[in-house]
Design an enzyme around this catalytic site. Structure first.
Site, PDB file in Angstrom:
ATOM      1  N   CYS A   2       0.846  -1.182   0.000  1.00  0.00           N
ATOM      2  CA  CYS A   2       0.000   0.000   0.000  1.00  0.00           C
ATOM      3  C   CYS A   2       0.881   1.231   0.000  1.00  0.00           C
ATOM      4  O   CYS A   2       2.094   1.154  -0.163  1.00  0.00           O
ATOM      5  CB  CYS A   2      -0.907  -0.002   1.235  1.00  0.00           C
ATOM      6  N   SER A 373      10.088 -12.504  -6.283  1.00  0.00           N
ATOM      7  CA  SER A 373      11.309 -12.322  -7.072  1.00  0.00           C
ATOM      8  C   SER A 373      12.476 -13.008  -6.377  1.00  0.00           C
ATOM      9  O   SER A 373      12.391 -13.396  -5.213  1.00  0.00           O
ATOM     10  CB  SER A 373      11.610 -10.834  -7.265  1.00  0.00           C
TER      11      SER A 373
END
Length: 660
Positions: A2, A373
């Site tokens: 966020c 990742s």
């Protein structure tokens, strides 16, 4: 993931004005949280909190922020995820806490009620930057995760304390001045990024990883560390693993699998970036091993073979059975990202792999909201090629008596300055230079003069080596390389380099690159290798298991081979790069020429134009490839131009970027 922002002003402010201001600040972060937004204001205390939500866990209204604790004492805005919230929740329920929803944020608030803010933070395993207002103690806490995965800026504008996930939120406060920090420009030119705790603005800092800032009333902010890389490295060096390599690989496999398991928790579609290298292949292999359906994986390809790794990623994806998506990008499509970079990164940032990182994030966002990742493997397990190079140079220097270092440096500098070698041609990639040999002799001389491991490594990874000479009225501040307070004596040169990179290059370049690129398209990125338990394990791993017979990441490779055959992974690393040197000589030349115009540079009063024009001229003529030095200047100039446009009221491209 966020966006958070807010401010603490003198008590007794106008409630309506505070609401408008904090809402405007939060709205600049809509790309970080397009799903919902909210504010919370207590004008009597002068506190305002703003939030933009990207819904990941608990998509219902019970997950909205700002969120107030059950007793009403604590109010929080959170950017990030607490991965172990499901383990903490039953502990809290056993102590009588009850929950309305299923979010990690609500678990955090119950933790504060039970253990207090300082007592709760070390219990959280996650990536996070959050602000908590304690209404009983009238105290604001700002907290950043251990490795610096999530950003958090703070500082004063007049008598008001500001904070936010990105600088653009702070700029919307009416008291923000935005005076450029010339000293910060020097370290930006040296490294290609602005290292924490500095920012590009005077009076605005980045909260260091693993730290808590506490602000009470009119007192000065108090910053303390709840976890430190220094302590982790010191403990690891004092208590190294004594088991066999096979047992160490088993322990690492177990730790990483658990980190991946925790980070696969989401109530929205989830996938992973896959380059086909050791790190991302290990993460994806562990995801697929723990998933009942094919993992969605994403790769960007380039038609230029020297930059393309998509073919290798495709082979790994086929072996693992993932649901793989690849997209081959044209130079035109890649270059189209460049005008947006100043808006993504908010301060000068010159790692050109920011371009493909954005493109692969944009590709992934079409199918998923969360992507894992493989970042961090090189820093944790000795994977960078520069580590081998520095250790080789250090061994050579060790054979030469230290008393001869300075005389040898003087001899080389004299030879380089004599003019006799200026016409000797040296091949350097595609550049055949008649002046390259003197430059290389001067580089060797500089290495000979380096005093200590940190100085040697700093010299070899620096871009502009004397940046203070280029920036008018600036002095280069202390960094992870030069600050005595951050220095740590470690048994091995490899550990010293890893320690420096984990404290600066990783959080200030690699993680910034991934966070801003992913958030520009409202994608949450997660990094399992940076689970703090894995980081602490890496510091206990003997150097011989990291760099083994010249092969980096040796132990991590042993784990990777359990999921992907070695023949699919063992190949020269190309890196996630783009041909910036060719672009600025070709299709981007007019853009670069305008930004590097000497009259413009003189009028702006930041840079001395003469050395910049000399390097630009040599690059265009093919005398020397200086793309990294020029990209530093170009990215600063592009950022400055974007700031001027914003001040003049130009619309930010972020609104359209976030919807792509």
């Amino acid at each position: 993931m966020c966006g958070i922002t807010g401010f603490l002003a003198p008590a007794g402010q106008d409630s309506g004005n505070m609401n408008v201001t904090v809402r405007c600040m939060a709205d600049t972060l809509v790309h970080r949280g397009p799903d919902a937004g909210g504010v919370w204001v207590d004008a009597d205390r002068g506190i305002a909190l703003g939030h933009r939500r990207l819904s990941i866990v608990d998509l219902s209204p019970t997950g909205r922020q700002p969120m107030v604790s059950a007793s009403g004492r604590y109010v929080i805005v959170l950017n990030g995820e607490i991965y172990n919230f499901r383990e903490l929740r039953p502990q809290l329920e056993s102590k009588g806490h009850r929950f309305r929803g299923t979010s990690d944020t609500e678990v955090m608030l119950a933790s504060f009620e039970e253990w207090g803010v300082p007592g709760s933070i070390p219990r959280f395993n996650g990536m996070f930057a959050f602000a908590v207002w304690d209404r009983t103690a009238n105290t604001l806490y700002l907290v950043r995760d251990r490795m610096g995965e999530k950003p958090l800026y703070y500082g004063y504008a007049g008598d008001t304390f500001l904070f936010g996930s990105e600088l653009k939120a702070l700029r919307r406060h009416p008291q923000f001045e935005g005076t450029v920090n010339r000293d910060a420009i020097t370290v930006y030119l040296r490294h290609g990024y602005v290292p924490a705790p500095y920012s590009i603005y005077q009076g605005i800092n980045k909260l260091m990883p693993g730290c808590v800032l506490e602000l009470r009333g009119n007192s000065e902010p108090l910053i303390t560390a709840y976890w430190s890389l220094q302590d982790a490295a010191r403990r690891g060096a004092a208590e190294p693993l004594t088991c066999s390599a096979q047992e160490a690989a088993e322990q690492l496999d177990e730790l990483l699998r658990d980190a991946v398991r925790l980070q696969m928790v989401a109530d929205v579609p989830l996938g992973a970036f896959l380059s086909g290298g050791i790190d991302s292949s290990t993460v994806v292999g562990m995801m697929q091993a723990q998933s009942s359906r094919p993992v969605k994986t994403f790769t960007i390809g380039f038609n230029e073979k020297k930059f393309d790794e998509a073919i290798y990623a495709k082979e790994v994806a086929r072996h693992l059975g993932t649901d793989h998506t690849e997209l081959y990008v044209t130079p035109r499509e890649a270059m189209a990202v460049i005008p947006k970079l100043p808006w993504f990164y908010d301060e000068p940032f010159a790692d050109s792999s920011q371009i493909p990182t954005y493109l692969v994030s944009q590709l992934a966002r079409q199918a998923v909201t969360v992507s894992l990742s493989g970042d961090g493997g090189d820093e944790l397990f000795g994977g960078y090629r520069i580590y081998n190079s520095v250790m080789r140079v250090n061994r050579i220097l060790g054979r030469l008596p230290s008393a001869l270092h300075r005389p040898a440096a003087w001899t080389l500098e004299t030879a380089a300055g004599s003019g006799l070698l200026d016409k000797v041609k040296v091949q350097d990639g595609k550049y055949v230079s008649a002046g390259l040999l003197p430059t290389r002799l001067r580089n060797i001389a500089r290495v000979l003069r380096a005093s200590g491991r940190e100085a040697l490594y700093r010299d070899m990874v620096s871009q502009w080596r004397k940046p203070a000479d280029l920036v008018y009225g600036a002095r280069e501040p202390l960094t992870a390389f030069t600050d005595p307070a951050r220095r740590l004596k470690l048994p091995n040169l490899l550990q010293t380099m890893e320690y420096i990179d984990m404290g600066s290059y990783l959080p200030d370049d690699i993680l910034v690159k991934v966070d801003r690129a992913a958030m520009a398209v409202s994608l949450e990125s997660r990094v399992p290798l940076l689970d703090y338990r894995v980081v602490e394990f890496s510091w206990r791993t003997p150097v011989s298991m990291k760099l083994h017979e010249g092969v980096g990441k040796w132990l991590l490779r042993q784990v990777a081979y359990r999921y992907v055959p070695s023949e699919l992974l063992e190949r020269p690393k190309k890196g996630f790069s783009v041909p910036v040197d060719e672009w600025i000589c070709g299709p981007l030349r007019d853009w670069a020429e305008a930004l590097l115009d000497p009259a413009r540079l003189r009028s702006e009063g930041i840079f001395d134009p003469e050395p910049i024009r000399k390097i630009w001229s040599d690059h265009l003529s093919g005398v020397r490839n200086s793309n990294s030095l020029l990209w530093d200047i170009l990215m600063y100039q592009a950022w400055q131009e974007a700031q001027s446009a914003e001040s003049a009221g130009a619309k930010s491209p972020m609104a359209t970027v976030g919807a792509s």
